[in-house]
Design an enzyme around this catalytic site. Structure first.
Site, PDB file in Angstrom:
ATOM      1  N   ASN A 191      63.874  56.326  20.624  1.00  0.00           N
ATOM      2  CA  ASN A 191      62.564  56.778  21.081  1.00  0.00           C
ATOM      3  C   ASN A 191      61.738  55.646  21.655  1.00  0.00           C
ATOM      4  OD1 ASN A 191      62.476  59.511  20.688  1.00  0.00           O
ATOM      5  ND2 ASN A 191      61.601  59.393  18.642  1.00  0.00           N
ATOM      6  N   ALA A 249      61.895  49.091  15.531  1.00  0.00           N
ATOM      7  CA  ALA A 249      62.073  48.672  14.143  1.00  0.00           C
ATOM      8  C   ALA A 249      63.446  48.048  13.915  1.00  0.00           C
ATOM      9  CB  ALA A 249      61.867  49.861  13.202  1.00  0.00           C
ATOM     10  N   GLU A 259      59.464  54.610  11.714  1.00  0.00           N
ATOM     11  CA  GLU A 259      59.244  56.040  11.553  1.00  0.00           C
ATOM     12  C   GLU A 259      60.189  56.679  10.549  1.00  0.00           C
ATOM     13  OE1 GLU A 259      58.595  60.053  14.325  1.00  0.00           O
ATOM     14  OE2 GLU A 259      59.414  58.222  15.219  1.00  0.00           O
ATOM     15  N   GLU A 261      73.959  52.213  16.471  1.00  0.00           N
ATOM     16  CA  GLU A 261      73.183  53.197  17.227  1.00  0.00           C
ATOM     17  C   GLU A 261      74.080  54.392  17.521  1.00  0.00           C
ATOM     18  OE1 GLU A 261      70.997  55.604  19.055  1.00  0.00           O
ATOM     19  OE2 GLU A 261      69.961  53.737  18.508  1.00  0.00           O
ATOM     20  N   ARG A 278      44.417  61.744  17.813  1.00  0.00           N
ATOM     21  CA  ARG A 278      45.394  62.728  18.286  1.00  0.00           C
ATOM     22  C   ARG A 278      45.292  64.073  17.576  1.00  0.00           C
ATOM     23  NH1 ARG A 278      50.429  58.435  18.772  1.00  0.00           N
ATOM     24  NH2 ARG A 278      49.899  57.694  20.858  1.00  0.00           N
ATOM     25  N   GLY A 338      55.255  54.930  25.442  1.00  0.00           N
ATOM     26  CA  GLY A 338      54.319  54.503  26.481  1.00  0.00           C
ATOM     27  C   GLY A 338      54.057  53.022  26.564  1.00  0.00           C
ATOM     28  N   GLY A 339      54.661  52.225  25.674  1.00  0.00           N
ATOM     29  CA  GLY A 339      54.497  50.779  25.762  1.00  0.00           C
ATOM     30  C   GLY A 339      53.143  50.256  25.323  1.00  0.00           C
TER      31      GLY A 339
END
Length: 506
Positions: free
Chosen positions: A80, A52, A470, A72, A332, A85-86
Site C-alpha cells: 500500500n 514499515a 498498520e 513480500e 477524515r 499520497g506521499g
C-alpha cells in the site's frame, strides 16, 4: 506443536474473503517445531515490504542484527505504501522552519492526534513516534528521497502546517529509495512469498511456513518451504481493508457503496494467523475512510491530490439542496460521516461536489491530470455547474455569495472551518464529485511500546514476535490523523530494530 485450535484455523482461512475458502497445508496442525526440516535460516524475517517493513529491515541491518530477509507476497515491492499520497507529518521539519513556523513541536502533533483519537488512542505510543519524527525524515533524506521544494501544508485535523510531500506525490518515492539502500547494505528481499503459518514453540515464534513462488490470489501456486528465524519475526504486512468478509464481520455498518483505496493484497491473512496463535487483537472494528475519494475512479487514484486543493481553496456542496454541509478541513472521520449523509430518497449516494477556482491553478499537475482522466471537469459558470450536476441554481448562487462574504472576515459561522487558505470563488471552476473510500485499519495486533506482540492469555510479549505499522492496533484510536501513517511506519521501523537489539542483549 502448532498450537492453533482447528476452529480458529478454519476461521482464519475462511475469512480471507475472495481469495480462498481455506489456507492450504496450514490447517493440518500436526507438525512440531522440533521435527521441522528447515529449508533456510535467517536472523530476522520481516513480513511485508511497505514503509514499515522496509524501515524495519534497513534499521535492523544497521543495528547489526545479522541476516535480514524481507518476504513480500505480491509481485512488486511496496504494498500500500507505494501507492499512497506521499504525505509525512514532521514537526520542526526544515521547510516548516523556513516558512517561519516556530511554535510547532512533537507534543503539538500529539495533541491533534488525541483529538482525532477520540479518547481511545495510545498517547504514549503517539508521543514516542512524534519524538522520532525527525529521525524518520532523516532516514528518508539519507536514502535520497526528494520532497517538494518549499511545500509544507496544514492538512485536515492538524493545528499547524507540518505535512511535507514527496516529489511525485506518491509513497513510491520513499519505498523505492529505502529498498535500494537496503539492497546495497545487504538486506535480502523475496517477492511472491506468502506466509502460510507460524512455527511456534509455546509462545515463542521460531520460524515461518512459506509458500514460495506464490501468484496472488491462487493459493495452489508455488511450493511450501520452512524458514527459521534465529532472532525475530517482524510483522509489517499492513491492514485488511481488501478482505471484504473480515471487514464486514468487524464492522457491518460499512456501506457497500464504498470503494477501497488499498492495494489488492491488503487482505490481512497474517493478522488472522497471529491471532490464531494467541496474539491479542485490538480495535478491529475501527476502519477509517478517506473523505477525499472520487466515485469516478477506482482504487486510491488521484482524487487525494486534487482535493488537497479543493478542501483548502474551495467548498463542498450537497447536490440536492445546493448548500455546504461540512467543515472541509476537519479530520477524515468527521468529513466522511458528513459526506455519507448525502443520500437520495432511495438511500443511494447523492454524490456531493467540491469546486474551486480554475484560474488560480492553471497548469497544476493535479488539476490537469484530473480533468484529463475525467474525475474533474472545468465549468465556466455557476449556471453550467448547476446544470451539469443537477444542483438548484438559486441556492447554489446564494451559498457561494455567503461564502465569499466570509472569506475576507476569515470566519466560517456555519462549520467553524479554518479560513486562512480560503479565497473568493470566481468562475471558471474545477469541480469534482466526492465519496469516501475505505482507507486504513486502526485495528490490528496489540503491541507494547517496543513493538513486541502481546499474547491474549498472558498479556505479556510473545517471544521474538514483533509488529509495526498498520498490522498493529490501538495506536490511533477512533481515527488516524492524515499524514501520520508514513510517520508511524518509518519511526516504528527504527524503534523495533532498537528493541530487538536490546532484547538480544538482555
Amino acid at each position: 506443536m502448532h498450537d492453533r485450535r482447528s476452529f480458529l484455523k478454519l476461521g482464519a482461512g475462511a475469512a480471507v474473503g475472495g481469495i480462498a475458502a481455506a489456507l492450504p497445508s496450514a490447517a493440518s496442525a500436526t507438525e512440531c517445531a522440533s521435527n521441522i526440516k528447515w529449508d533456510e535460516t535467517r536472523d530476522i524475517i520481516v513480513v511485508g515490504s511497505g514503509f514499515a517493513g522496509l524501515s524495519s529491515a534497513l534499521n535492523a541491518k544497521r543495528q547489526g542484527l545479522g541476516s535480514i530477509l524481507v518476504l513480500e507476497k505480491m509481485q512488486v515491492i511496496g504494498g500500500n505504501s507505494a501507492i499512497n499520497g506521499g504525505w509525512l507529518a514532521i514537526p520542526k521539519n526544515p521547510i516548516q522552519l523556513a516558512q517561519g513556523i516556530q511554535d510547532d513541536s512533537p507534543e503539538e502533533l500529539v495533541k491533534d492526534q488525541i483529538i482525532s483519537g477520540r479518547g481511545m488512542q495510545n498517547t504514549d505510543m503517539l508521543r514516542q513516534m512524534a519524538n522520532r519524527a525527525l529521525d524518520a525524515y532523516q532516514l528518508c533524506i539519507d536514502a535520497g528521497v526528494k520532497f517538494r521544494e518549499g511545500f509544507n501544508q496544514q492538512v485536515g485535523g492538524h493545528n499547524k502546517a507540518r505535512a511535507i510531500r514527496t516529489q511525485h506525490g506518491v509513497g513510491g518515492d520513499i519505498t523505492t529509495k529505502l529498498y535500494e539502500v537496503g539492497k546495497k547494505e545487504g538486506v535480502e528481499y523475496r517477492l511472491q512469498h506468502y506466509v502460510e503459518d507460524f512455527i511456534m514453540d509455546g509462545q515463542q515464534i521460531v520460524g515461518l511456513k512459506v509458500r514460495q513462488n506464490y501468484r496472488f490470489p491462487d493459493l495452489k501456486t508455488g511450493k511450501t518451504i520452512y524458514i527459521k528465524a534465529n532472532k525475530a519475526v517482524i510483522l509489517a504486512h499492513g491492514g485488511f481493508s481488501r478482505n471484504l468478509v473480515l471487514r464486514e464481520l468487524v464492522d457491518p455498518a460499512l456501506d457497500k457503496t464504498l470503494d477501497c483505496t488499498n492495494a489488492l493484497g491488503a487482505t490481512g491473512e497474517v493478522t488472522l494467523t497471529a491471532m490464531a496463535h494467541g496474539a491479542f487483537p485490538v480495535h478491529m472494528s475501527f476502519i477509517q475512510t478517506g473523505h477525499w475519494g472520487s466515485p469516478d475512479e477506482g482504487g486510491f487514484g488521484w482524487s487525494n491530490a486534487l482535493l488537497s486543493i479543493g478542501f483548502h481553496k474551495g467548498i463542498s456542496v450537497n447536490v440536492l439542496d445546493g448548500k455546504r454541509f461540512m467543515n472541509e478541513r476537519a479530520d477524515r472521520k468527521t468529513c466522511s460521516d458528513a459526506i455519507m449523509k448525502n443520500r437520495n430518497p432511495d438511500g443511494s449516494p447523492a454524490y456531493p461536489v467540491v469546486f474551486f477556482n480554475h484560474d488560480d491553478h492553471v497548469g497544476a499537475e493535479e488539476v490537469t491530470r484530473a480533468v484529463r482522466d475525467q474525475i474533474a471537469w472545468k465549468v465556466d459558470s455557476l449556471e453550467q455547474l448547476a446544470k451539469q450536476f443537477n444542483i438548484p441554481l438559486a441556492q447554489l448562487k446564494q451559498t457561494v455569495a455567503e461564502y465569499n462574504k466570509q472569506v475576507p472576515q476569515r470566519i466560517d459561522p456555519l462549520f467553524g472551518r479554518m479560513m486562512d487558505t480560503a479565497v473568493e470563488l470566481k468562475a471558471p471552476f474545477i469541480v469534482s464529485r466526492i465519496w469516501p473510500k475505505v482507507h486504513y485499519c486502526m485495528g490490528g495486533l496489540k503491541t507494547d511500546l517496543g513493538a513486541r506482540v502481546l499474547h491474549s492469555q498472558t498479556l505479556a510479549p510473545m517471544k521474538n514476535l514483533y509488529a509495526v505499522g498498520e498490522a498493529t492496533g490501538g495506536t490511533h484510536g477512533g481515527t488516524r490523523l492524515s499524514s501520520t501513517a508514513c510517520l508511524e511506519c518509518l519511526t516504528m521501523g527504527i524503534i523495533v530494530a532498537e528493541t530487538i537489539k536490546s532484547d538480544m542483549q538482555a
